[in-house]
Each structure stands twice: as structure tokens, then as C-alpha cells.
Design an enzyme around this catalytic site. Structure first.
Site, mmCIF file in Angstrom:
data_model
loop_
_atom_site.group_PDB
_atom_site.id
_atom_site.type_symbol
_atom_site.label_atom_id
_atom_site.label_comp_id
_atom_site.label_asym_id
_atom_site.label_seq_id
_atom_site.Cartn_x
_atom_site.Cartn_y
_atom_site.Cartn_z
ATOM 1 N N ARG A 329 0.793 -1.232 0.000
ATOM 2 C CA ARG A 329 0.000 0.000 0.000
ATOM 3 C C ARG A 329 0.827 1.284 0.000
ATOM 4 O O ARG A 329 0.484 2.217 -0.725
ATOM 5 C CB ARG A 329 -1.013 0.004 1.161
ATOM 6 C CG ARG A 329 -2.044 -1.135 1.074
ATOM 7 C CD ARG A 329 -3.126 -1.030 2.128
ATOM 8 N NE ARG A 329 -4.000 0.093 1.880
ATOM 9 C CZ ARG A 329 -3.940 1.248 2.497
ATOM 10 N NH1 ARG A 329 -3.070 1.447 3.469
ATOM 11 N NH2 ARG A 329 -4.752 2.223 2.181
ATOM 12 N N TYR A 333 -0.159 3.179 -3.332
ATOM 13 C CA TYR A 333 -1.102 4.303 -3.189
ATOM 14 C C TYR A 333 -0.501 5.486 -2.440
ATOM 15 O O TYR A 333 -1.223 6.428 -2.126
ATOM 16 C CB TYR A 333 -2.345 3.875 -2.388
ATOM 17 C CG TYR A 333 -3.053 2.627 -2.841
ATOM 18 C CD1 TYR A 333 -3.538 2.512 -4.149
ATOM 19 C CD2 TYR A 333 -3.284 1.583 -1.958
ATOM 20 C CE1 TYR A 333 -4.221 1.371 -4.547
ATOM 21 C CE2 TYR A 333 -3.960 0.442 -2.354
ATOM 22 C CZ TYR A 333 -4.423 0.339 -3.649
ATOM 23 O OH TYR A 333 -5.100 -0.779 -4.023
ATOM 24 N N CYS A 358 14.741 -4.156 -4.376
ATOM 25 C CA CYS A 358 15.527 -3.317 -5.283
ATOM 26 C C CYS A 358 14.637 -2.398 -6.104
ATOM 27 O O CYS A 358 14.445 -2.582 -7.307
ATOM 28 C CB CYS A 358 16.395 -4.195 -6.175
ATOM 29 S SG CYS A 358 17.618 -5.067 -5.202
ATOM 30 N N GLU A 359 14.033 -1.432 -5.433
ATOM 31 C CA GLU A 359 13.188 -0.401 -6.037
ATOM 32 C C GLU A 359 13.302 0.810 -5.125
ATOM 33 O O GLU A 359 13.158 0.666 -3.913
ATOM 34 C CB GLU A 359 11.705 -0.815 -6.036
ATOM 35 C CG GLU A 359 11.345 -2.004 -6.886
ATOM 36 C CD GLU A 359 11.073 -1.652 -8.338
ATOM 37 O OE1 GLU A 359 10.923 -0.451 -8.656
ATOM 38 O OE2 GLU A 359 11.051 -2.586 -9.148
#
Ligand SMILES: *Cc1c(COP(=O)(O)O)cnc(C)c1O
Length: 439
Positions: A329, A333, A358-359
Site C-alpha cells: 500500500r 497508493y 531493489c526499487e
């Protein structure tokens, strides 16, 4: 966050903080979070069934003596243990797929208390629902009526059908979870509802039993519900004026009841009932509601441990063993989830709480004030009972967390943590290699 706001979140979750000392720390339903983490590891979702049941009763009592049924929206949290706890109290379930149907049946929810919605139910899903004897199947298009009619004709009993009406109500929520306005894929547009009712009424294997809407999710205002009921009444009266609707038994207001994640004022069940009950009572129909988040959101905690802290670019990062694949979430969002440390040691410092994925978007909480937590320190991410595990993925080949339930001072493992072997079970590393049949 102000202390009073945090206090309200703790009360919602059934969390208590014991004074620092040898046995200090957070307790949920009488169970120390540290004991849960020691026994089952981290990351782990913890669901407080005492809270789930109390929230069910608060909603149930709000509707008083108006005939009503609360159908828990399984997509918020499909845990069999959660569903069974709710079913024992009398709840039904709202389903949006064949998988959820199988889950609800496995949890022991009586089929007559099941309601199935979904904009793209396949023929096998419709057939399974008909065979299981679900209470209502809500159709979302004229086209679906024909498909359902053909399947219903295979059986002996007529199938109870609801029409999910697109009420064209604009709700003030995140665009990704607003579902009630015109020009989106959900529901039968108001100008097609009479045609839909006529086709259902004319079909020998179908009967029109329910009219429903679903207005969106995490709605904090009563206004969309007032409007939604009004649209349902408009449609009901139009159907009755046209001499149809004799088999109608239910008006379904959907779910979406908003909860407290931070400093919002949650939707109040008593206020909702006060707005809706006087409008529904004269119809003589049973009110159905389909809350998901309301029943389970505040009851869930994602328990995680700190892997380590680091400084980079003038910022402080607290890196957890839970990430966006476990709780989507925040990254999906931009949602706020309150994060607390199990222990209160030392002064607070500003930190970004991030996961190991890995983001760059793997951020669970930006600019939080937390103690300087070292490796192994335990944190609790609140409000994680709804759309937590049910949206979790294996991204980065990360096994999904364990799910633990607590109630009345006891804890139990509802769903073991996935293993790394689970992640590639059934995979073939060389599916194009010649098989014995080929040679
Ligand atoms: C998602 C959904 C719900 C539940 O929404 P919440 O915001 O979790 O209450 C209810 N009904 C339908 C048809 C849904 O798709």
C-alpha cells in the site's frame, strides 16, 4: 504524530505499551510482540481476532433490528482463520473470484451467506458459484446475464441474481480505489438496469433477488452512502413501477467503510446506520453490507526487524526485513501506515523506513520519528490487516510472510511463512528439452 492520535491507533489495534524494563514493549491481545517474533520470525502479519470480532459486533449492533447481513469482503484478507472467526459470529462473505469462493468454503462460511461480485467472472467461476449454492451472484453487465443464465439452466433451481448498479457517485478517495463513478468498468449503468431486470425476470433459471452498489474504498464521508442508497431506491422504485422485482429480498450497499491509518476520523458505524437505516426500512428489504478493510484493517500488524541503519545523502535510513512485496500500500497508493518501535530507548530521530527490495519506491514510511534502532530491533507497522498479505507478492523472490492470529492472550500460526523452495515448486528449468515422448 500527536500522542492522542497514536493512542487511538493503539486502541483500534488492541495494542498496549508496557513500561520499559526487562519485560517492556508492545503487547497485542495480551501477547508480547517480541514473543510472536521470537517464535515465528519476521516479517510476520499478526491479526488480533478479538478486534476483528469486536468490530463485527459494533457494525452489527449499529444496524439494530433492521434485517441485515454483513458479508466480509474476502479480498481484504483471505486468511481462513480470520474468515472462520467472522463466520462464527454470523458473517457472510463477499467474493470476487473463484479462488475466494474456494477459500470461503474452506473456512466454513455457509454458502447461502456468500455474495459474489466481479466484473469479469469466467464461466468456470460462475459454474462453481452456482454449484456451491452461493446466496447471490451480482452481475455487472447485460452480457453476463446471458452467460449466467446458460449456466443456471444446467441446474434445477433458479439462481438468485443481484444487479450491481453503477451509481455514478463520486467518492473522495484515492483514484485507484474509487469504483462508483460513471465511465469505469464496474456495475451496470443506471440507464441499463431496467433492461437487465427484464432479462433476469424473463429467464426461467434466474430470479432477481438483490440490487447492489459498491462506492469505493476507504470512504470517510457519509455523503456517498446517502447518495448510494438513494440511487438504489430510485432503481428499486423504477423496477417496481415497471411491475417487476417481486423476488427482490436485498439491497446491498457494498463496502468501503474507512478506517484510521493516521490522523483521519474513521467512518462511524452508528452514523452510517443513522443515515441509511431510515431509508432502507420502508422498502421491506434486507440490507447487505460488504466491509473488508473496516473489519480487519486495524486488527493487523506487520511485525518486522531492522536489518540495519545507514546514512546516505544527508538522510537516515532504517532498513527492515519487510518491504513493498509484503505490504504494497505505501508504494502503490502512497498510503500512510504508522510505524512504532517495540522498545522505547533513547531520543527520537528522523528516518526513512525502507524495505530491502531493489526499487527506490520500496519505502514504508517517510520522515518518521523513531528511536535509533540497531540490527534486530523489532518494529510494528500498524493498520496492516487489510490489503496487506492479500496483496503481497514474491517480487525479488522473497517468500511471503507468516500469518499469526492472537486472541485472549493466545497466539497461533494461521499460515506458515513460505519457504524459498515454495517459490519455484513446479518450475521446469528446461521445458524445451526433448521429453521421452519426443524421441
Ligand atoms: C473491495 C470490495 C469491497 C470491500 O471494500 P473495503 O474497502 O475493503 O470495505 C466490497 N464489495 C466489493 C464488490 C468490492 O469489490
Amino acid at each position: 504524530m500527536a500522542p492522542a492520535e497514536e493512542q487511538a491507533l493503539f486502541a483500534d489495534a488492541g495494542l498496549v505499551r508496557l513500561p520499559e524494563g526487562a519485560h517492556g514493549g508492545l503487547m497485542v491481545a495480551g501477547v508480547p510482540l517480541a514473543a510472536i517474533a521470537d517464535r515465528f520470525g519476521t516479517p510476520t502479519f499478526v491479526y488480533n481476532l478479538d478486534v476483528v470480532v469486536a468490530r463485527y459486533h459494533a457494525l452489527d449492533q449499529a444496524f439494530g433490528d433492521l434485517p441485515h447481513r454483513i458479508c466480509y469482503a474476502v479480498k481484504a484478507n483471505g486468511s481462513l482463520a480470520v474468515m472462520q472467526a467472522l463466520a462464527r459470529e454470523g458473517a457472510g462473505a463477499d467474493l470476487v473470484s473463484g479462488g475466494e469462493l474456494a477459500r470461503a468454503l474452506a473456512a466454513g462460511v455457509p454458502p447461502a451467506r456468500l455474495v459474489m461480485s466481479g466484473v469479469g467472472k469466467t464461466a468456470p467461476e460462475l459454474r462453481d458459484a452456482v454449484r456451491a449454492g452461493v446466496g447471490f451472484i451480482h452481475v455487472e453487465s447485460i452480457e453476463e446475464i446471458e452467460a449466467l443464465g446458460a449456466i443456471a439452466a444446467e441446474g434445477e433451481r433458479p439462481v438468485a441474481v443481484g444487479i450491481r448498479v453503477n451509481p455514478d457517485v463520486t467518492a473522495d478517495t484515492h483514484p485507484a480505489i474509487a469504483t462508483g463513478h460513471a465511465g469505469i468498468k464496474f456495475g451496470v449503468p443506471a440507464d441499463q438496469v431496467l433492461d437487465a431486470a427484464r432479462r433476469i425476470g424473463a429467464h426461467p433459471s434466474l430470479r432477481l433477488a438483490s440490487l447492489g452498489v459498491h462506492l469505493g474504498s476507504q470512504l470517510l464521508d457519509l455523503a456517498p452512502y446517502r447518495e448510494g442508497v438513494q440511487r438504489l431506491l430510485d432503481v428499486l422504485h423504477a423496477i417496481r413501477r415497471a411491475g417487476m422485482g417481486d423476488d427482490l429480498v436485498a439491497l446491498d450497499l457494498g463496502g468501503g467503510f474507512g478506517i484510521r491509518y493516521g490522523n483521519e476520523s474513521p467512518l462511524d458505524p452508528a452514523a452510517l446506520a443513522a443515515a441509511v437505516v431510515p431509508l432502507v426500512r420502508p422498502t421491506g428489504l434486507t440490507l447487505y453490507v460488504e466491509p473488508g478493510r473496516f473489519l480487519v484493517g486495524p486488527a493487523g500488524i506487520l511485525l518486522a526487524r531492522v536489518v540495519h541503519r545507514k546514512h546516505a545523502g544527508g538522510k537516515d535510513f532504517t532498513i527492515l526485513d519487510a518491504g513493498m512485496n509484503d505490504l504494497a500500500r505505501p508504494s502503490l497508493y502512497g498510503a500512510y501506515h504508522h510505524i512504532v518501535s517495540d522498545r522505547e530507548h533513547g531520543p527520537l530521530a528522523r528516518t526513512d523506513v525502507v524495505g530491502p527490495v531493489c526499487e527506490t519506491g520500496d519505502l514504508l514510511g517517510r520522515d518518521r520519528m523513531l528511536p535509533r534502532l540497531g540490527p534486530g530491533a523489532l518494529v510494528a507497522i500498524l493498520g496492516a490487516g487489510a490489503y496487506g498479505f492479500s496483496m503481497a507478492s514474491n517480487y525479488n523472490s522473497r517468500p511471503r510472510p507468516a500469518e499469526v492470529v492472537v486472541a485472549g492472550g493466545r497466539m497461533g500460526l494461521a499460515h506458515p511463512r513460505e519457504t524459498v523452495q515454495d517459490l519455484f515448486r513446479g518450475e521446469s528449468p528446461a521445458p524445451l528439452a526433448p521429453t521421452p515422448e519426443d524421441v
